[in-house]
Design a protein around this motif. Structure first.
Motif, mmCIF file in Angstrom:
data_model
loop_
_atom_site.group_PDB
_atom_site.id
_atom_site.type_symbol
_atom_site.label_atom_id
_atom_site.label_comp_id
_atom_site.label_asym_id
_atom_site.label_seq_id
_atom_site.Cartn_x
_atom_site.Cartn_y
_atom_site.Cartn_z
ATOM 1 N N ALA A 124 1.189 -1.252 -0.278
ATOM 2 C CA ALA A 124 0.153 -0.084 -0.052
ATOM 3 C C ALA A 124 0.849 1.260 0.189
ATOM 4 C CB ALA A 124 -1.224 0.157 1.109
ATOM 5 N N LEU A 125 1.933 1.850 0.861
ATOM 6 C CA LEU A 125 2.758 2.293 1.199
ATOM 7 C C LEU A 125 3.125 2.437 -0.373
ATOM 8 C CD1 LEU A 125 3.850 2.070 4.778
ATOM 9 C CD2 LEU A 125 2.229 4.275 3.937
ATOM 10 N N ALA A 126 3.619 1.571 -0.620
ATOM 11 C CA ALA A 126 4.400 1.432 -2.190
ATOM 12 C C ALA A 126 3.815 2.033 -3.523
ATOM 13 C CB ALA A 126 5.035 0.155 -2.825
ATOM 14 N N ALA A 127 2.564 1.490 -3.297
ATOM 15 C CA ALA A 127 1.315 2.479 -4.227
ATOM 16 C C ALA A 127 1.261 3.874 -4.187
ATOM 17 C CB ALA A 127 -0.263 1.437 -3.870
ATOM 18 N N ALA A 128 1.319 3.829 -2.731
ATOM 19 C CA ALA A 128 0.938 5.542 -2.498
ATOM 20 C C ALA A 128 1.736 6.529 -3.148
ATOM 21 C CB ALA A 128 0.985 5.913 -0.931
ATOM 22 N N LEU A 129 3.308 5.641 -3.057
ATOM 23 C CA LEU A 129 4.615 6.579 -3.576
ATOM 24 C C LEU A 129 4.583 6.960 -4.708
ATOM 25 C CD1 LEU A 129 7.777 7.807 -2.376
ATOM 26 C CD2 LEU A 129 8.707 5.496 -3.117
ATOM 27 N N VAL A 130 4.132 5.563 -5.215
ATOM 28 C CA VAL A 130 4.198 5.648 -7.128
ATOM 29 C C VAL A 130 3.652 7.192 -7.504
ATOM 30 C CG1 VAL A 130 3.952 4.533 -9.189
ATOM 31 C CG2 VAL A 130 5.196 3.752 -7.432
ATOM 32 N N GLU A 131 2.205 6.838 -6.644
ATOM 33 C CA GLU A 131 1.206 8.110 -7.229
ATOM 34 C C GLU A 131 1.652 9.451 -6.767
ATOM 35 O OE1 GLU A 131 -2.544 8.440 -8.540
ATOM 36 O OE2 GLU A 131 -2.030 6.706 -8.128
ATOM 37 N N VAL A 132 2.400 9.118 -5.624
ATOM 38 C CA VAL A 132 2.870 11.034 -5.535
ATOM 39 C C VAL A 132 3.471 11.163 -7.141
ATOM 40 C CG1 VAL A 132 4.300 12.112 -4.713
ATOM 41 C CG2 VAL A 132 2.438 10.843 -3.443
ATOM 42 N N LEU A 133 4.368 9.965 -6.658
ATOM 43 C CA LEU A 133 5.841 10.781 -7.608
ATOM 44 C C LEU A 133 5.565 10.895 -9.326
ATOM 45 C CD1 LEU A 133 8.573 8.180 -6.134
ATOM 46 C CD2 LEU A 133 8.465 10.479 -6.131
ATOM 47 N N TRP A 134 4.310 9.874 -9.726
ATOM 48 C CA TRP A 134 3.751 9.724 -10.737
ATOM 49 C C TRP A 134 2.916 11.300 -11.114
ATOM 50 C CZ3 TRP A 134 3.606 7.909 -15.331
ATOM 51 C CH2 TRP A 134 2.801 8.598 -16.107
ATOM 52 N N PHE A 135 2.762 11.831 -9.871
ATOM 53 C CA PHE A 135 1.485 13.034 -10.417
ATOM 54 C C PHE A 135 3.174 14.214 -10.527
ATOM 55 C CE2 PHE A 135 0.877 17.013 -7.993
ATOM 56 C CZ PHE A 135 -0.412 17.423 -8.692
ATOM 57 N N ILE A 136 4.318 13.901 -9.524
ATOM 58 C CA ILE A 136 4.752 15.052 -9.840
ATOM 59 C C ILE A 136 5.622 14.658 -10.745
ATOM 60 C CG2 ILE A 136 7.606 15.402 -8.983
ATOM 61 C CD1 ILE A 136 6.373 14.894 -6.231
ATOM 62 N N GLU A 137 5.924 13.697 -11.496
ATOM 63 C CA GLU A 137 6.476 13.805 -13.098
ATOM 64 C C GLU A 137 5.528 14.283 -13.951
ATOM 65 O OE1 GLU A 137 9.418 11.746 -15.277
ATOM 66 O OE2 GLU A 137 9.637 11.704 -13.884
ATOM 67 N N GLY A 138 4.549 14.076 -13.992
ATOM 68 C CA GLY A 138 3.166 15.013 -14.758
ATOM 69 C C GLY A 138 2.879 16.039 -14.878
ATOM 70 N N SER A 139 3.248 16.639 -13.106
ATOM 71 C CA SER A 139 2.969 18.491 -13.334
ATOM 72 C C SER A 139 3.942 18.899 -14.372
ATOM 73 C CB SER A 139 3.744 18.602 -12.065
ATOM 74 O OG SER A 139 2.307 17.496 -11.291
ATOM 75 N N GLU A 140 3.084 20.346 -15.042
ATOM 76 C CA GLU A 140 3.424 21.013 -15.507
ATOM 77 C C GLU A 140 4.055 22.386 -14.568
ATOM 78 O OE1 GLU A 140 3.592 20.972 -19.070
ATOM 79 O OE2 GLU A 140 2.724 18.986 -18.955
ATOM 80 N N ASP A 141 5.272 22.779 -14.962
ATOM 81 C CA ASP A 141 5.857 24.047 -14.384
ATOM 82 C C ASP A 141 3.958 24.894 -13.772
ATOM 83 O OD1 ASP A 141 7.726 23.205 -15.449
ATOM 84 O OD2 ASP A 141 8.064 24.493 -16.374
ATOM 85 N N GLU A 142 2.979 25.133 -14.002
ATOM 86 C CA GLU A 142 2.263 25.618 -13.672
ATOM 87 C C GLU A 142 1.930 24.869 -12.514
ATOM 88 O OE1 GLU A 142 1.909 25.195 -16.925
ATOM 89 O OE2 GLU A 142 3.007 26.670 -17.256
ATOM 90 N N GLN A 143 1.650 23.625 -12.644
ATOM 91 C CA GLN A 143 1.576 22.763 -10.978
ATOM 92 C C GLN A 143 2.057 22.983 -9.943
ATOM 93 O OE1 GLN A 143 0.346 19.269 -13.808
ATOM 94 N NE2 GLN A 143 -1.893 19.800 -12.840
ATOM 95 N N MET A 144 3.562 22.381 -10.116
ATOM 96 C CA MET A 144 4.086 21.927 -9.952
ATOM 97 C C MET A 144 5.956 22.776 -9.596
ATOM 98 S SD MET A 144 5.814 19.018 -7.622
ATOM 99 C CE MET A 144 5.959 19.298 -5.878
ATOM 100 N N ASP A 145 6.495 23.892 -8.555
ATOM 101 C CA ASP A 145 7.751 24.507 -8.843
ATOM 102 C C ASP A 145 8.420 23.173 -9.705
ATOM 103 O OD1 ASP A 145 10.102 25.466 -8.295
ATOM 104 O OD2 ASP A 145 9.415 26.931 -8.769
ATOM 105 N N PRO A 146 9.349 23.755 -10.565
ATOM 106 C CA PRO A 146 10.362 22.621 -10.913
ATOM 107 C C PRO A 146 11.202 21.822 -9.941
ATOM 108 C CG PRO A 146 10.094 23.962 -13.133
ATOM 109 C CD PRO A 146 9.158 24.881 -11.497
ATOM 110 N N ASP A 147 12.198 23.237 -9.516
ATOM 111 C CA ASP A 147 13.062 23.282 -8.378
ATOM 112 C C ASP A 147 12.408 22.122 -7.078
ATOM 113 O OD1 ASP A 147 14.791 24.360 -9.908
ATOM 114 O OD2 ASP A 147 14.143 26.484 -8.060
ATOM 115 N N ASP A 148 11.427 22.217 -7.349
ATOM 116 C CA ASP A 148 10.410 21.226 -5.421
ATOM 117 C C ASP A 148 10.201 19.933 -6.399
ATOM 118 O OD1 ASP A 148 10.227 23.585 -4.169
ATOM 119 O OD2 ASP A 148 8.417 24.408 -4.451
ATOM 120 N N ALA A 149 10.069 19.809 -7.419
ATOM 121 C CA ALA A 149 9.755 18.508 -7.716
ATOM 122 C C ALA A 149 10.803 17.882 -7.220
ATOM 123 C CB ALA A 149 9.126 18.924 -9.251
ATOM 124 N N VAL A 150 12.588 18.327 -8.412
ATOM 125 C CA VAL A 150 13.101 17.990 -8.397
ATOM 126 C C VAL A 150 14.048 17.682 -6.763
ATOM 127 C CG1 VAL A 150 15.866 18.257 -8.695
ATOM 128 C CG2 VAL A 150 13.896 18.810 -10.967
#
Length: 99
Positions: free
Chosen positions: A18-44
């Motif tokens: 369950a925790l691995a799935a949650a981690l993947v979900e968060v990272l998948w969101f970050i990976e697919g986020s546009e610069d307007e959704q998430m600051d690129p420096d924060d994503a890195v």
């Protein structure tokens, strides 16, 4: 329906899964986020933080996570997400001499 809600919630075999799935979900969101959704420096910073965290796992823990990621990739119907899951182990430094 929010990104956390689905038509049917999966049942996980363990808390680790369950925790691995949650981690993947968060990272998948970050990976697919546009610069307007998430600051690129924060994503890195988040991605590097996760890479550091998984680099600290024991060999057994890494093996377990790699196995879970493989299971998740096999079950994934979205080709882009499947590719993300298949590349996760290499991309986040799980593959090493110990595994």
């Amino acid at each position: 329906m929010t990104c956390w809600e689905t038509a049917s919630m999966p049942v996980y075999s363990s808390l680790t899964h369950a925790l691995a799935a949650a981690l993947v979900e968060v990272l998948w969101f970050i990976e697919g986020s546009e610069d307007e959704q998430m600051d690129p420096d924060d994503a890195v910073k988040v991605m590097e933080g996760v890479a550091h965290l998984v680099s600290e796992l024991s060999s057994d823990q890494r093996s377990e996570l790699i196995g879970l990621l493989g299971t998740m990739a096999e079950a994934e119907s979205d080709p882009a997400r499947r590719e993300f899951l298949e590349g996760f182990s290499a991309g986040f430094g799980l593959l090493g001499d110990e595994v």
